[in-house]
Every structure is written in structure tokens, then in C-alpha cells.
Scaffold this motif. Structure first.
Motif, mmCIF file in Angstrom:
data_model
loop_
_atom_site.group_PDB
_atom_site.id
_atom_site.type_symbol
_atom_site.label_atom_id
_atom_site.label_comp_id
_atom_site.label_asym_id
_atom_site.label_seq_id
_atom_site.Cartn_x
_atom_site.Cartn_y
_atom_site.Cartn_z
ATOM 1 N N VAL A 108 -6.147 6.254 -5.474
ATOM 2 C CA VAL A 108 -4.805 6.621 -5.027
ATOM 3 C C VAL A 108 -4.761 8.135 -5.015
ATOM 4 O O VAL A 108 -5.314 8.790 -5.911
ATOM 5 N N THR A 131 -5.087 1.482 2.968
ATOM 6 C CA THR A 131 -3.720 1.748 3.425
ATOM 7 C C THR A 131 -3.608 3.248 3.617
ATOM 8 O O THR A 131 -3.901 4.010 2.691
ATOM 9 N N ARG A 185 5.107 2.358 -7.343
ATOM 10 C CA ARG A 185 5.374 2.050 -5.944
ATOM 11 C C ARG A 185 6.669 2.715 -5.494
ATOM 12 O O ARG A 185 7.741 2.453 -6.039
ATOM 13 N N ASP A 186 6.557 3.602 -4.534
ATOM 14 C CA ASP A 186 7.692 4.245 -3.879
ATOM 15 C C ASP A 186 8.407 5.274 -4.757
ATOM 16 O O ASP A 186 8.103 5.444 -5.935
ATOM 17 N N ASP A 231 2.387 -5.361 1.156
ATOM 18 C CA ASP A 231 2.508 -4.602 2.403
ATOM 19 C C ASP A 231 1.994 -5.410 3.595
ATOM 20 O O ASP A 231 2.540 -5.323 4.697
ATOM 21 N N GLY A 243 -0.409 11.347 -6.234
ATOM 22 C CA GLY A 243 -0.307 10.361 -5.160
ATOM 23 C C GLY A 243 0.129 11.013 -3.879
ATOM 24 O O GLY A 243 -0.250 12.152 -3.589
ATOM 25 N N ARG A 289 7.607 4.542 2.592
ATOM 26 C CA ARG A 289 6.787 3.689 1.719
ATOM 27 C C ARG A 289 5.591 4.512 1.227
ATOM 28 O O ARG A 289 4.782 4.993 2.022
ATOM 29 N N ASP A 290 5.515 4.700 -0.101
ATOM 30 C CA ASP A 290 4.462 5.550 -0.640
ATOM 31 C C ASP A 290 4.002 5.030 -1.989
ATOM 32 O O ASP A 290 4.596 4.093 -2.544
ATOM 33 N N THR A 291 2.945 5.622 -2.506
ATOM 34 C CA THR A 291 2.340 5.165 -3.762
ATOM 35 C C THR A 291 1.926 6.358 -4.615
ATOM 36 O O THR A 291 1.359 7.324 -4.108
ATOM 37 N N ASP A 292 2.216 6.279 -5.902
ATOM 38 C CA ASP A 292 1.784 7.272 -6.871
ATOM 39 C C ASP A 292 1.168 6.559 -8.071
ATOM 40 O O ASP A 292 1.177 5.325 -8.145
ATOM 41 N N THR A 318 -4.190 4.776 -0.142
ATOM 42 C CA THR A 318 -4.883 4.016 -1.168
ATOM 43 C C THR A 318 -6.104 3.327 -0.577
ATOM 44 O O THR A 318 -6.173 3.078 0.628
ATOM 45 N N SER A 363 1.569 5.927 2.240
ATOM 46 C CA SER A 363 0.606 5.666 1.162
ATOM 47 C C SER A 363 -0.800 6.059 1.570
ATOM 48 O O SER A 363 -1.165 5.984 2.748
#
Length: 486
Positions: free
Chosen positions: A417, A340, A109-110, A453, A222, A261-264, A407, A405
Motif C-alpha cells: 500500500v 488496484t 479504508r477511505d 471494490d 498511503g 475511494r482511497d486506502t491508507d 494497492t 487507491s
């Protein structure tokens, strides 16, 4: 162009979207009178003939009995849905990429968590590093990665870096010189300058993938670019909030100090070989210089229990494999669809799939940005709100951060993702990369992140939405005209 232009967003930069929109309009004037008749480049999924699902492990394809045992295990942990029986064979027919077992997947996360894991993997590299990114900024984070890559190259680890020409247009050439001087092979994807094109000049096709592969054993993918805007954490929102009912209908541009705010995800196991193939294919398609052959495909090992499929999409294919896979998953959903996404400009088929899911009793929740770097895409997406809300889709906007993000979680067991946005650019014009993970365990991790979130988001209600100002409606209508090109 002025320096203000270069300080725009490190995702789909606002200036680039406007520039491409104008350029595309000029091209259209010479090619066609309108875009209303443009075909939707996605096949009719119902016409696909399903075939038995073939799984692959560390030692190659599993037998039918072994594949059945794995799928039965997944089904037994997901008794409230038959997504596996309704979806997997269809997905297999669409993508053609193997569904691999024996993987270990970690949700990141992030930026801070992602960068720490990536830099640790780079530091431990012994053979090669492959990195593909849309953006690498000439800032504190970009220089940190540059130094780490140069250090490994000097230790005898071969580093190959591919970056998008548009994504790094604000990164000065001098930033890449120490990398190439150290022996790192640096490839600019589809150069903006037509004189530098290594094949047919294709300005509108961009490499939006974010992929790091170390020693052929560990991979990261991601939505996270290499930029200091991701340096902030995600435990709290920024600014004050007076309750779920007190939200503004206006788009909010990010402040200079607003983090992203991002996701990998980090992946180990047999799926890494599939990601390696995608990187090497992309390098070859760009006619980059020949790479020194290293141990790109070490003997795979079973390192976990996650079932994963790697999916890459490119505009050179008849349709987006990632998009077709997502549509098939939504059409197979029985209980929930949780999306998201940073840039939401849906095409008619995605709109129809979301509304049809609600109509058959599926809960469909979307978390979209409240802070944006791209007003055109933001308003184009909002132009669809009334139709979706009227159909029963629940829409939320993430406050306090710039949501980047990408996802999706279907029925709590089908998760993806990656780099793909829910817009026409990702579906038709970009090279993208996603991973699909099957199973309740990873699905629960993604569900927990979605809930986090959601608690930091404002719900959009139909009653509130229909009271929005006329000026906002006009912005939405104008942006809607150009969503294909944004």
C-alpha cells in the motif's frame, strides 16, 4: 489562472497534468527531436545476485536462525506458493532496506477512518510530529488538521510539515501563516517559483508521498491527501447501476459531490524508524532549515507479528525501488496478481510482466477508475486495454467513486500500500513511498477489500471493448503519445 483551475483534483490534478504536458513538450523541442528512444530506467532484475534475507527486529538484526524461523513461519501459512523462496532475497538485493519484524499494521479504508486515526495520533503526540503530503487543501479538512497541528505545537510538540509546491498551488499562502506563526517548520518542496528554489530548479520532480509520523512510534502512509473530498465513506457506490453488462465506455468526470475511494495504513513497530529516515532524508535533500533534534528514534519495541519493509523512491536514484520491487513480485507470482490503481499508464516492462504472469497460469485482475479527474491519463491507460485483455488480463472499472487507491496483492501473501501509481510519473519523476507487508493475515484483509471494490466495479470484456466508438479510440491514441509526461 482562474479559480476554476484551482478547483481541480487533489491527487494528480488535471490542470497540472495538462500544464506539465505542454511545458514538457516545449522543453523536448529544445532537447530532442522525439521520445521514442527514451530508455526504461529499470534494471534487468534477472541480473541481480540474491543474498540471504536479513531481518531486523526491535533489538537490531536477527540472527540467521531467527530470520529462518520467521520466514519458515510465513511459508508454513502459505503452502500454496513459494513466493518467499523465489522473491524475498531478490527484493532484498533491490531495495537494500531492512525487512522488519515485530510490527503491527492496520489497513485503513477511505478518508473517515484514516483521518480519525491520524487525528487521534496527533492529539496523543508528546515529542514531535512529522508530516509529508502532496496536497493539503484550505478547506474544512485542511483547517481541521491545521488546528490540530497548531494545538500540539503550542503544547511543546515540535511539528515539521513538508508539502509539495505543485500539489498545494491552490492553497493560499495565508493558510500556512498561522502554522509558521505558531512555530511549526513548514517546507515547500521544489518551489514552482525558481526564485525560491533552494537548489537546482527541478519543476518536474514532485513529492507525491503522504506520510505522517508521530513520536517516532506510529506512522501512516498511503494515497490519501488532506482534503475534504475524502470525507465520504465507501460502503456504497453513488448513482444507479443496471447490471454488469450495462456499462458505458465513456470516461466519467466526477460530480461535485462524488467522494474519493482511497486506502491508507497505520504502522507501529521497528518499521517506523525506516519511515522516519525517509522523511529526514527528504527534508535534508530539500535543504530545509535545520530541525530541532527531538527523540526521532525512540527505542523500538516489538508490538505485533507483521513483517514489513518500507520503500521510498525518488527520481534522483538510478531506478524506482518501488517499481523494481513490484516487478520482481509479479515475476515471482504463482497464483494471483490483484492490482488496484488510480492512474494506469504502464511502461513496456510492466505490460510484459502482467502478460507473462497470465501465460504461466496466474490470474491477473486490475481494478481501475471509471470516474476520473484526469482525462489524459485515463485514456492513455485505456489505450493498453486491448493488448491486456487479449492476453487474458481481467480488467474492471470502479463505479460510483473516484478511485485513488494504490494497492497490490501477490499470491495472497505479498501486499503493498502506498502513494505509487502505475504510471511513468510515479516511476520516473516523483518521490513516492510504499510499505510491503508479508503474510497471509494482512493479505486476507487486502483481498477482502479488493473483493468489496470488485463487487462495485464493471468488468471490461474484449468483445465490448472492441465495439467502442472511433472518437474514444482517437482520444486514446492521442493520450498515449504523452503518457511519459502525464
Amino acid at each position: 489562472m482562474s479559480s476554476i483551475v484551482w478547483n481541480a483534483h487533489p491527487g494528480h490534478r488535471a490542470w497540472y497534468r495538462v500544464w506539465m504536458w505542454v511545458a514538457s513538450y516545449l522543453v523536448m523541442l529544445g532537447l530532442t527531436a522525439c521520445t521514442a528512444s527514451l530508455p526504461i530506467l529499470v534494471p534487468d532484475l534477472k541480473l541481480r545476485h540474491a543474498r540471504p534475507v536479513q531481518l531486523e527486529g526491535a533489538r537490531g538484526p536477527l540472527t540467521k536462525a531467527q530470520s529462518k524461523a520467521v520466514l519458515d513461519r510465513l511459508r508454513s501459512r502459505s503452502s500454496d506458493t513459494d513466493i518467499f523462496t523465489r522473491h524475498l532475497a531478490l527484493e532484498e538485493a533491490i531495495t537494500g532496506s531492512p525487512l522488519t519484524v515485530g510490527n503491527r499494521v492496520q489497513l485503513l479504508r477511505d478518508g473517515p477512518a484514516t483521518y480519525a486515526a491520524m487525528l487521534a495520533a496527533i492529539a496523543a503526540a508528546t515529542d514531535h510530529i512529522h508530516m509529508e503530503t502532496y496536497i493539503i487543501e484550505d478547506d474544512e479538512m485542511g483547517r481541521l488538521f491545521s488546528a490540530a497541528l497548531i494545538a500540539k505545537q503550542r503544547q511543546g510538540v515540535q511539528v515539521n510539515l513538508m508539502h509539495d509546491s505543485v500539489g498545494t498551488i491552490g492553497t493560499p499562502a495565508v493558510f500556512f501563516k498561522p502554522l509558521t506563526d505558531a512555530g511549526i517548520r513548514v517546507l515547500e518542496f521544489n518551489p514552482i517559483n525558481p526564485l525560491l528554489a533552494r537548489k537546482e530548479w527541478e519543476l518536474n520532480q514532485r513529492d507525491h508521498r503522504k506520510l505522517l509520523i508521530v513520536d517516532g512510534k506510529i506512522a501512516f502512509l498511503g494515497g490519501i491527501n488532506i482534503s475534504s473530498v475524502y470525507s465520504g465513506g465507501s460502503s456504497t457506490g453513488l448513482g444507479s447501476h443496471s447490471g454488469s453488462g450495462a456499462r458505458s465506455s465513456k470516461a466519467r468526470a466526477p460530480d461535485a459531490g462524488t467522494s474519493w475511494r482511497d486506502t491508507d495504513m497505520q504502522l507501529q513497530g521497528p518499521v517506523v524508524a525506516e519511515l522516519q529516515k525517509l522523511f529526514l532524508d527528504a527534508w535534508a535533500s530539500q535543504k530545509g532549515e535545520s530541525l530541532e533534534v527531538r527523540n526521532w528514534f525512540p527505542a523500538p519495541r516489538s508490538v505485533g507479528k507483521d513483517v514489513v519493509r518500507a520503500i521510498g523512491s525518488s527520481p534522483e536514484e538510478p531506478f524506482s525501488l518501488i517499481y523494481a520491487t513490484l516487478l520482481s513480485a509479479i515475476e515471482s507470482a504463482e497464483t494471483s496478481v490483484l492490482l488496484t490503481n488510480a492512474y494506469f499508464a504502464p511502461d513496456p516492462q510492466l505490460m510484459a510482466a502482467l502478460k507473462a504472469a497470465v501465460a504461466r497460469g496466474v490470474q491477473v485482475h486490475l481494478i481501475l477508475p471509471q470516474h476520473t479527474d484526469s482525462q489524459l491519463v485515463f485514456h492513455a491507460g485505456r489505450s493498453h486495454y486491448d493488448e491486456l485483455l487479449s492476453a487474458g488480463v481481467q480488467i474492471y472499472e470502479r463505479r460510483g467513486r473516484v478511485l485513488h487507491s494504490k494497492t497490490a496483492l501477490i499470491d495472497g501473501v505479498w501486499a503493498t500500500v502506498g502513494s505509487t501509481n502505475l504510471d511513468w510519473r510515479s516511476f520516473l519523476h516523483n518521490y513516492e513511498i510504499n510499505a510491503v507487508v508479508l503474510g497471509r493475515e494482512f493479505g486476507q484483509q487486502l483481498a477482502d477489500m479488493f473483493a468489496h471494490d470488485l463487487a462495485l466495479s464493471d468488468q471490461i470484456t474484449l468483445e465490448q471493448w472492441r465495439r467502442r466508438p472511433l472518437g474514444q479510440r482517437l482520444q486514446e491514441g492521442f493520450a498515449r503519445l504523452w503518457e511519459y509526461w502525464l
